[in-house]
Write a protein that holds these residues in place. Structure first.
Motif, PDB file in Angstrom:
ATOM      1  N   MET A  38       1.502  -0.982  -0.134  1.00 48.37           N
ATOM      2  CA  MET A  38       0.116  -0.310   0.578  1.00 48.37           C
ATOM      3  C   MET A  38       0.981   0.863   0.146  1.00 48.37           C
ATOM      4  N   PRO A  92       2.022   2.657  -4.484  1.00 49.59           N
ATOM      5  CA  PRO A  92       1.787   4.240  -5.644  1.00 49.59           C
ATOM      6  C   PRO A  92       3.393   5.089  -5.131  1.00 49.59           C
ATOM      7  N   VAL A 115      -2.678   9.546  -2.545  1.00 50.99           N
ATOM      8  CA  VAL A 115      -3.915   8.362  -3.199  1.00 50.99           C
ATOM      9  C   VAL A 115      -5.042   8.940  -2.221  1.00 50.99           C
ATOM     10  N   HIS A 116      -6.623   8.186  -2.392  1.00 50.54           N
ATOM     11  CA  HIS A 116      -7.835   8.097  -1.551  1.00 50.54           C
ATOM     12  C   HIS A 116      -7.535   8.034  -0.063  1.00 50.54           C
ATOM     13  N   LYS A 117      -8.092   9.228   0.191  1.00 47.00           N
ATOM     14  CA  LYS A 117      -8.650   8.606   1.694  1.00 47.00           C
ATOM     15  C   LYS A 117      -8.209   7.114   2.298  1.00 47.00           C
ATOM     16  N   GLY A 118      -9.721   6.880   2.011  1.00 48.01           N
ATOM     17  CA  GLY A 118      -9.878   4.950   2.716  1.00 48.01           C
ATOM     18  C   GLY A 118      -8.223   5.240   2.296  1.00 48.01           C
ATOM     19  N   HIS A 119      -7.555   4.440   1.599  1.00 48.63           N
ATOM     20  CA  HIS A 119      -6.342   4.328   0.797  1.00 48.63           C
ATOM     21  C   HIS A 119      -5.002   4.405   1.760  1.00 48.63           C
ATOM     22  N   PHE A 120      -5.560   5.730   2.278  1.00 44.47           N
ATOM     23  CA  PHE A 120      -4.335   6.319   2.961  1.00 44.47           C
ATOM     24  C   PHE A 120      -4.539   6.212   5.077  1.00 44.47           C
ATOM     25  N   GLY A 141      -6.379   3.642   5.734  1.00 41.48           N
ATOM     26  CA  GLY A 141      -5.847   1.971   5.790  1.00 41.48           C
ATOM     27  C   GLY A 141      -4.341   2.220   6.482  1.00 41.48           C
ATOM     28  N   ILE A 142      -3.488   3.111   5.411  1.00 39.70           N
ATOM     29  CA  ILE A 142      -2.303   2.537   6.174  1.00 39.70           C
ATOM     30  C   ILE A 142      -1.573   2.684   7.464  1.00 39.70           C
TER      31      ILE A 142
END
Length: 122
Positions: free
Chosen positions: A82, A86, A99-104, A106-107
């Motif tokens: 993740m 990117p 990156v999208h907020k959800g991706h971020f 998630g990290i």
């Protein structure tokens, strides 16, 4: 060997701090970008985590639980993917990859979850 394991554990904690610190700075800055600080933190965590999982002269009673190592390994691999994909794929200047907020988030959640597994799983 104990000294080597302590040095690796120290480097592993520094990797955690760098990864989470880089993410927190981005979050409170209102940007959802994977920057070089986060990439370095994830890389340090992956490398030192793999080295820490090696027996390094431990006796049988001192070896970590294989299930715990598997869970931490899978979570660390997800974090690495993740963060690093990117970062190397969509790098946009010195500020990093958007990156999208959800991706971020998630990290961040996976990073904190991995620390919780390390702390509370005995």
């Amino acid at each position: 060997m104990e000294t080597l394991r302590l040095i690796l554990r120290y480097a592993h904690l520094i990797g955690f701090a760098v990864l989470l610190g880089g993410a927190i700075v981005q979050y409170f800055g209102g940007k959802f970008r994977v920057n070089s600080t986060m990439a370095w933190g994830a890389t340090i965590q992956l490398v030192t985590g793999i080295l820490l999982s090696a027996p390094l002269g431990r006796d049988e009673a001192d070896k970590p639980d294989p299930a715990k190592l598997a869970v931490k390994g899978v979570v660390a691999l997800l974090i690495g993917i993740m963060v690093l994909v990117p970062y190397f794929r969509k790098r946009k200047g010195p500020e990093g990859a958007i990156v999208h907020k959800g991706h971020f988030l998630g990290i961040v959640v996976l990073t904190l979850g991995n620390a919780a597994v390390a702390t509370f799983w005995r």
